[in-house]
Design a protein around this motif. Structure first.
Motif, PDB file in Angstrom:
ATOM      1  N   ARG A 159       0.837  -1.206   0.000  1.00 25.66           N
ATOM      2  CA  ARG A 159       0.000   0.000   0.000  1.00 25.66           C
ATOM      3  C   ARG A 159       0.873   1.258   0.000  1.00 25.66           C
ATOM      4  O   ARG A 159       0.587   2.231  -0.723  1.00 25.66           O
ATOM      5  N   LYS A 160       1.948   1.249   0.776  1.00 28.40           N
ATOM      6  CA  LYS A 160       2.854   2.394   0.814  1.00 28.40           C
ATOM      7  C   LYS A 160       3.516   2.606  -0.543  1.00 28.40           C
ATOM      8  O   LYS A 160       3.725   3.750  -0.975  1.00 28.40           O
ATOM      9  N   PRO A 168       1.758   2.765 -13.044  1.00 27.91           N
ATOM     10  CA  PRO A 168       0.802   1.713 -12.658  1.00 27.91           C
ATOM     11  C   PRO A 168       1.464   0.591 -11.861  1.00 27.91           C
ATOM     12  O   PRO A 168       2.566   0.145 -12.187  1.00 27.91           O
ATOM     13  N   VAL A 169       0.773   0.157 -10.809  1.00 21.09           N
ATOM     14  CA  VAL A 169       1.281  -0.902  -9.940  1.00 21.09           C
ATOM     15  C   VAL A 169       0.363  -2.119 -10.025  1.00 21.09           C
ATOM     16  O   VAL A 169      -0.857  -2.010  -9.896  1.00 21.09           O
ATOM     17  N   ILE A 170       0.987  -3.270 -10.226  1.00 21.18           N
ATOM     18  CA  ILE A 170       0.287  -4.546 -10.269  1.00 21.18           C
ATOM     19  C   ILE A 170       0.593  -5.274  -8.966  1.00 21.18           C
ATOM     20  O   ILE A 170       1.755  -5.408  -8.586  1.00 21.18           O
ATOM     21  N   LEU A 171      -0.439  -5.738  -8.289  1.00 23.21           N
ATOM     22  CA  LEU A 171      -0.252  -6.492  -7.055  1.00 23.21           C
ATOM     23  C   LEU A 171      -0.336  -7.974  -7.361  1.00 23.21           C
ATOM     24  O   LEU A 171      -1.309  -8.455  -7.940  1.00 23.21           O
ATOM     25  N   ALA A 172       0.694  -8.716  -6.964  1.00 24.70           N
ATOM     26  CA  ALA A 172       0.752 -10.163  -7.157  1.00 24.70           C
ATOM     27  C   ALA A 172       1.122 -10.805  -5.825  1.00 24.70           C
ATOM     28  O   ALA A 172       1.345 -10.131  -4.832  1.00 24.70           O
ATOM     29  N   ALA A 181     -10.343  -9.340  -3.204  1.00 27.08           N
ATOM     30  CA  ALA A 181     -11.097  -8.133  -2.844  1.00 27.08           C
ATOM     31  C   ALA A 181     -10.487  -7.460  -1.615  1.00 27.08           C
ATOM     32  O   ALA A 181     -10.359  -6.229  -1.564  1.00 27.08           O
ATOM     33  N   ASP A 182     -10.098  -8.250  -0.623  1.00 24.21           N
ATOM     34  CA  ASP A 182      -9.452  -7.694   0.566  1.00 24.21           C
ATOM     35  C   ASP A 182      -8.125  -7.035   0.205  1.00 24.21           C
ATOM     36  O   ASP A 182      -7.777  -5.968   0.743  1.00 24.21           O
ATOM     37  N   VAL A 187      -4.642  -2.329  -0.604  1.00 28.33           N
ATOM     38  CA  VAL A 187      -3.492  -1.819  -1.366  1.00 28.33           C
ATOM     39  C   VAL A 187      -3.887  -0.774  -2.402  1.00 28.33           C
ATOM     40  O   VAL A 187      -3.124   0.136  -2.688  1.00 28.33           O
ATOM     41  N   ARG A 188      -5.038  -0.920  -3.019  1.00 27.13           N
ATOM     42  CA  ARG A 188      -5.518  -0.052  -4.094  1.00 27.13           C
ATOM     43  C   ARG A 188      -4.577  -0.038  -5.304  1.00 27.13           C
ATOM     44  O   ARG A 188      -4.172   1.016  -5.797  1.00 27.13           O
TER      45      ARG A 188
END
Length: 224
Positions: A159-160, A168-172, A181-182, A187-188
């Motif tokens: 998240r930070k 753009p940030v991809i969360l994996a 969803a959580d 993190v958004r």
């Protein structure tokens, strides 16, 4: 919410993912046996060719290589829209990535950042200068490269990073239909990625039902 799915191994898997609404089709491409989910360059090209030319779906080739010549060979042999640099980050400097970007201006760079603690924020800030996307993933010593572990990391750090960078940030990292969803709420990110938890049970091949569930959960997260 953008969706990236790894690791496609057949044309049929790709057609299914595209039909379900996946935005980034990920393939671990190579011919050195560095990854257990690696497919040959020829297979990667065949998989990518299943993506309709009129679609807005991006072809992503993952490599754990750190030598620029080897990375450029992967790009030349697979013609991806995006090259995903997922090797040991200590082996490929910001300057190396800058050189790569200059050498292959038509290919976007997705740089994997191993998320551990607040030092990961500084890494992301450094590598965003030479990358088109940052992908935040879990790094475990027993695995080759960054990611593909099926394990989550500290989403507070992620998240930070999202708040700090301006690309753009991809969360994996261990994302599944049950937790995506959580993860998004915490993190958004701009995009979420799944590999392990959208495979068939005890298989390395994709499960269309799990992909659909993942997409539905990710895109309906604000309603949960």
């Amino acid at each position: 919410m953008k969706i990236q799915i790894y690791s496609h191994k057949t044309r049929e898997d790709v057609i299914t993912s595209v039909d379900l609404g996946v935005d980034f089709i990920g393939v671990a491409a190579g011919e050195l046996g560095q990854l257990p989910d690696e497919v040959s360059y020829a297979t990667c090209r065949s998989i990518f060719s299943a993506i309709p030319t009129e679609s807005h779906v991006s072809k992503v080739a993952l490599t754990v290589a750190s030598e620029l010549d080897e990375i450029m060979e992967t790009i030349a042999m697979t013609s991806p829209d995006v090259i995903h640099l997922s090797g040991d980050i200590s082996s490929i400097s910001v300057q190396n990535v800058a050189e790569l970007r200059s050498a292959v201006p038509g290919t976007k760079i997705m740089q994997a950042i191993p998320v551990s603690d607040d030092t990961s924020i500084n890494l992301a800030l450094d590598y965003q200068l030479v990358s088109d996307y940052i992908i935040l993933d879990t790094d475990i010593e027993s695995y080759t490269g960054i990611g593909a572990t099926g394990s989550t990391h500290d989403w507070n750090v992620s998240r930070k990073i999202v708040a700090a960078v301006n690309i753009p940030v991809i969360l994996a990292g261990g994302l599944s239909p049950a937790n995506v969803a959580d993860a998004i709420t915490m993190v958004r990110p701009w995009c979420v990625d799944s590999f392990t938890h959208t495979n068939k049970t005890n298989s390395k091949f994709k499960d269309p039902d799990k992909i659909q569930q993942f997409i539905t959960s990710a895109r309906n997260w604000s309603q949960t």
